[in-house]
Motif scaffolding. Structure first.
Motif, PDB file in Angstrom:
ATOM      1  N   CYS A 160      42.361 -15.046 -34.405  1.00 34.77           N
ATOM      2  CA  CYS A 160      41.683 -15.567 -35.539  1.00 34.77           C
ATOM      3  C   CYS A 160      41.052 -16.794 -34.951  1.00 34.77           C
ATOM      4  O   CYS A 160      41.638 -17.512 -34.254  1.00 34.77           O
ATOM      5  CB  CYS A 160      42.355 -16.313 -36.772  1.00 34.77           C
ATOM      6  SG  CYS A 160      43.297 -14.616 -37.573  1.00 34.77           S
ATOM      7  N   ALA A 161      39.806 -17.126 -35.421  1.00 35.28           N
ATOM      8  CA  ALA A 161      39.081 -18.408 -34.663  1.00 35.28           C
ATOM      9  C   ALA A 161      39.733 -19.632 -34.969  1.00 35.28           C
ATOM     10  O   ALA A 161      39.876 -20.345 -33.970  1.00 35.28           O
ATOM     11  CB  ALA A 161      37.646 -18.160 -35.191  1.00 35.28           C
ATOM     12  N   GLU A 162      40.089 -19.585 -36.296  1.00 31.51           N
ATOM     13  CA  GLU A 162      40.859 -20.971 -36.577  1.00 31.51           C
ATOM     14  C   GLU A 162      42.369 -21.041 -35.618  1.00 31.51           C
ATOM     15  O   GLU A 162      42.593 -22.231 -35.349  1.00 31.51           O
ATOM     16  CB  GLU A 162      41.351 -20.940 -37.854  1.00 31.51           C
ATOM     17  CG  GLU A 162      39.945 -21.255 -38.718  1.00 31.51           C
ATOM     18  CD  GLU A 162      39.551 -22.825 -38.658  1.00 31.51           C
ATOM     19  OE1 GLU A 162      40.080 -23.609 -38.258  1.00 31.51           O
ATOM     20  OE2 GLU A 162      38.380 -23.124 -39.067  1.00 31.51           O
ATOM     21  N   ARG A 163      43.124 -19.913 -35.564  1.00 33.19           N
ATOM     22  CA  ARG A 163      44.176 -20.033 -34.704  1.00 33.19           C
ATOM     23  C   ARG A 163      43.942 -20.435 -33.433  1.00 33.19           C
ATOM     24  O   ARG A 163      44.424 -21.499 -32.796  1.00 33.19           O
ATOM     25  CB  ARG A 163      44.998 -18.630 -34.494  1.00 33.19           C
ATOM     26  CG  ARG A 163      46.398 -18.972 -33.961  1.00 33.19           C
ATOM     27  CD  ARG A 163      47.155 -19.811 -34.203  1.00 33.19           C
ATOM     28  NE  ARG A 163      47.648 -20.185 -35.604  1.00 33.19           N
ATOM     29  CZ  ARG A 163      48.647 -19.619 -36.245  1.00 33.19           C
ATOM     30  NH1 ARG A 163      49.676 -19.206 -35.541  1.00 33.19           N
ATOM     31  NH2 ARG A 163      48.852 -19.782 -37.520  1.00 33.19           N
ATOM     32  N   TRP A 164      42.834 -20.027 -32.753  1.00 36.53           N
ATOM     33  CA  TRP A 164      42.398 -20.183 -31.302  1.00 36.53           C
ATOM     34  C   TRP A 164      42.076 -21.836 -31.334  1.00 36.53           C
ATOM     35  O   TRP A 164      42.504 -22.594 -30.357  1.00 36.53           O
ATOM     36  CB  TRP A 164      41.392 -19.371 -31.065  1.00 36.53           C
ATOM     37  CG  TRP A 164      41.092 -19.561 -29.357  1.00 36.53           C
ATOM     38  CD1 TRP A 164      41.487 -18.825 -28.602  1.00 36.53           C
ATOM     39  CD2 TRP A 164      40.096 -20.428 -28.608  1.00 36.53           C
ATOM     40  NE1 TRP A 164      41.276 -19.289 -27.309  1.00 36.53           N
ATOM     41  CE2 TRP A 164      40.405 -20.491 -27.427  1.00 36.53           C
ATOM     42  CE3 TRP A 164      39.440 -21.731 -29.236  1.00 36.53           C
ATOM     43  CZ2 TRP A 164      39.564 -21.235 -26.377  1.00 36.53           C
ATOM     44  CZ3 TRP A 164      38.708 -22.369 -28.390  1.00 36.53           C
ATOM     45  CH2 TRP A 164      38.908 -22.339 -26.877  1.00 36.53           C
ATOM     46  N   ALA A 169      51.884 -16.882 -21.765  1.00 36.01           N
ATOM     47  CA  ALA A 169      53.170 -17.164 -22.224  1.00 36.01           C
ATOM     48  C   ALA A 169      52.967 -18.487 -22.953  1.00 36.01           C
ATOM     49  O   ALA A 169      53.680 -18.542 -24.198  1.00 36.01           O
ATOM     50  CB  ALA A 169      53.746 -17.405 -20.869  1.00 36.01           C
ATOM     51  N   ASP A 170      52.125 -19.436 -22.426  1.00 34.65           N
ATOM     52  CA  ASP A 170      52.139 -20.638 -23.581  1.00 34.65           C
ATOM     53  C   ASP A 170      51.518 -20.408 -25.002  1.00 34.65           C
ATOM     54  O   ASP A 170      52.234 -20.843 -25.749  1.00 34.65           O
ATOM     55  CB  ASP A 170      51.138 -21.596 -22.742  1.00 34.65           C
ATOM     56  CG  ASP A 170      51.667 -22.309 -21.683  1.00 34.65           C
ATOM     57  OD1 ASP A 170      53.040 -22.160 -21.589  1.00 34.65           O
ATOM     58  OD2 ASP A 170      50.916 -23.015 -20.702  1.00 34.65           O
ATOM     59  N   PHE A 171      50.486 -19.437 -24.947  1.00 34.15           N
ATOM     60  CA  PHE A 171      49.966 -19.097 -26.258  1.00 34.15           C
ATOM     61  C   PHE A 171      50.955 -18.302 -27.022  1.00 34.15           C
ATOM     62  O   PHE A 171      50.920 -18.655 -28.282  1.00 34.15           O
ATOM     63  CB  PHE A 171      48.685 -18.613 -26.159  1.00 34.15           C
ATOM     64  CG  PHE A 171      48.057 -18.295 -27.593  1.00 34.15           C
ATOM     65  CD1 PHE A 171      47.553 -19.099 -28.299  1.00 34.15           C
ATOM     66  CD2 PHE A 171      48.232 -16.830 -28.161  1.00 34.15           C
ATOM     67  CE1 PHE A 171      47.278 -18.669 -29.798  1.00 34.15           C
ATOM     68  CE2 PHE A 171      47.903 -16.473 -29.144  1.00 34.15           C
ATOM     69  CZ  PHE A 171      47.339 -17.366 -30.204  1.00 34.15           C
ATOM     70  N   LEU A 172      51.616 -17.594 -26.660  1.00 39.45           N
ATOM     71  CA  LEU A 172      52.424 -16.727 -27.310  1.00 39.45           C
ATOM     72  C   LEU A 172      53.542 -17.316 -27.839  1.00 39.45           C
ATOM     73  O   LEU A 172      54.013 -17.192 -29.178  1.00 39.45           O
ATOM     74  CB  LEU A 172      52.825 -15.576 -26.545  1.00 39.45           C
ATOM     75  CG  LEU A 172      51.846 -14.456 -26.046  1.00 39.45           C
ATOM     76  CD1 LEU A 172      52.499 -13.395 -25.183  1.00 39.45           C
ATOM     77  CD2 LEU A 172      51.178 -13.573 -27.445  1.00 39.45           C
ATOM     78  N   ALA A 173      54.145 -18.455 -27.113  1.00 47.78           N
ATOM     79  CA  ALA A 173      55.143 -19.342 -27.765  1.00 47.78           C
ATOM     80  C   ALA A 173      54.644 -20.217 -28.850  1.00 47.78           C
ATOM     81  O   ALA A 173      55.072 -20.503 -29.782  1.00 47.78           O
ATOM     82  CB  ALA A 173      55.663 -20.291 -26.297  1.00 47.78           C
ATOM     83  N   PHE A 174      53.170 -20.728 -28.519  1.00 41.02           N
ATOM     84  CA  PHE A 174      52.724 -21.583 -29.616  1.00 41.02           C
ATOM     85  C   PHE A 174      52.740 -20.825 -30.801  1.00 41.02           C
ATOM     86  O   PHE A 174      52.886 -21.337 -31.841  1.00 41.02           O
ATOM     87  CB  PHE A 174      51.486 -22.258 -28.956  1.00 41.02           C
ATOM     88  CG  PHE A 174      50.531 -22.761 -30.176  1.00 41.02           C
ATOM     89  CD1 PHE A 174      50.540 -23.883 -30.687  1.00 41.02           C
ATOM     90  CD2 PHE A 174      49.455 -21.882 -30.687  1.00 41.02           C
ATOM     91  CE1 PHE A 174      50.080 -24.325 -31.661  1.00 41.02           C
ATOM     92  CE2 PHE A 174      48.632 -22.310 -31.705  1.00 41.02           C
ATOM     93  CZ  PHE A 174      48.814 -23.658 -32.318  1.00 41.02           C
ATOM     94  N   SER A 175      51.853 -19.434 -30.703  1.00 38.91           N
ATOM     95  CA  SER A 175      51.810 -18.662 -31.836  1.00 38.91           C
ATOM     96  C   SER A 175      53.083 -18.470 -32.569  1.00 38.91           C
ATOM     97  O   SER A 175      53.087 -18.418 -33.869  1.00 38.91           O
ATOM     98  CB  SER A 175      50.981 -17.547 -31.453  1.00 38.91           C
ATOM     99  OG  SER A 175      50.684 -16.908 -32.778  1.00 38.91           O
ATOM    100  N   LYS A 176      54.052 -18.079 -31.976  1.00 38.66           N
ATOM    101  CA  LYS A 176      55.362 -17.770 -32.571  1.00 38.66           C
ATOM    102  C   LYS A 176      55.918 -19.120 -33.274  1.00 38.66           C
ATOM    103  O   LYS A 176      56.338 -18.946 -34.290  1.00 38.66           O
ATOM    104  CB  LYS A 176      56.731 -17.411 -31.586  1.00 38.66           C
ATOM    105  CG  LYS A 176      57.832 -17.119 -32.048  1.00 38.66           C
ATOM    106  CD  LYS A 176      58.647 -16.143 -30.966  1.00 38.66           C
ATOM    107  CE  LYS A 176      59.948 -15.706 -31.703  1.00 38.66           C
ATOM    108  NZ  LYS A 176      60.578 -15.038 -30.472  1.00 38.66           N
ATOM    109  N   ALA A 177      55.695 -20.171 -32.758  1.00 39.42           N
ATOM    110  CA  ALA A 177      56.407 -21.429 -33.224  1.00 39.42           C
ATOM    111  C   ALA A 177      55.484 -21.832 -34.528  1.00 39.42           C
ATOM    112  O   ALA A 177      55.974 -22.612 -35.375  1.00 39.42           O
ATOM    113  CB  ALA A 177      56.135 -22.608 -32.308  1.00 39.42           C
ATOM    114  N   ALA A 178      54.113 -21.430 -34.279  1.00 40.28           N
ATOM    115  CA  ALA A 178      53.185 -21.758 -35.956  1.00 40.28           C
ATOM    116  C   ALA A 178      53.677 -20.448 -36.639  1.00 40.28           C
ATOM    117  O   ALA A 178      52.771 -20.766 -37.823  1.00 40.28           O
ATOM    118  CB  ALA A 178      51.755 -21.632 -35.338  1.00 40.28           C
ATOM    119  N   GLY A 179      54.252 -19.758 -36.476  1.00 44.45           N
ATOM    120  CA  GLY A 179      54.846 -18.746 -37.773  1.00 44.45           C
ATOM    121  C   GLY A 179      54.116 -17.361 -37.388  1.00 44.45           C
ATOM    122  O   GLY A 179      54.260 -16.321 -38.323  1.00 44.45           O
TER     123      GLY A 179
END
Length: 135
Positions: free
Chosen positions: A93-97, A59-69
């Motif tokens: 993506c390696a950079e997103r991780w 859930a934390d990552f999915l929220a982070f990814s959404k906030a990052a666009g």
């Protein structure tokens, strides 16, 4: 590192290697993931985002990814994408991780299904700290 030689494996490609030095394992067939939508975090010259990190969504990552666009939770049926939920495996993506790592929101990683080219972006030690382990 892009596994393009025809000697072994699928026609036109050598077997891909994971970050541990073994054969790349399947990340997910449901939902079907991978840049090539083959279930693996394979990569090639056309994969400019390096979708090589097999991650277990949180859930934390999915929220982070959404906030990052990059909203990974909203279904997009026109692309055959049902949206991701915590617990789903997905080739990131390696950079997103790495961005998520630096923000304290990195999801767990399935090392056996994470492509070795990831090591050009993220050190193995960091990936191991976030290794997914079956309980």
């Amino acid at each position: 590192m892009f596994d393009q030689t025809p000697e072994q494996g699928r026609p036109g490609r050598a077997p891909a290697i994971n970050v541990l030095g073994g054969a790349l394992q399947i990340c997910s067939g449901e939902p079907l993931t991978g840049f090539y939508r083959d279930g693996c975090c394979n990569t090639g010259r056309e994969d400019h985002g390096l979708h090589t990190v097999c991650s277990v969504m949180s859930a934390d990552f999915l929220a982070f990814s959404k906030a990052a666009g990059n909203d990974l939770t909203t279904p997009m049926p026109q692309y055959g994408f049902a949206g991701l939920q915590p617990g789903d495996r997905w080739c990131l993506c390696a950079e997103r991780w790495k961005e998520a790592l630096e923000a304290g929101a990195a999801p767990q990683v399935v090392l056996e299904a994470t492509h070795a080219v990831t090591l050009q972006v993220v050190p193995l030690e960091e990936l191991k700290k976030h290794a997914f382990r079956l309980q």
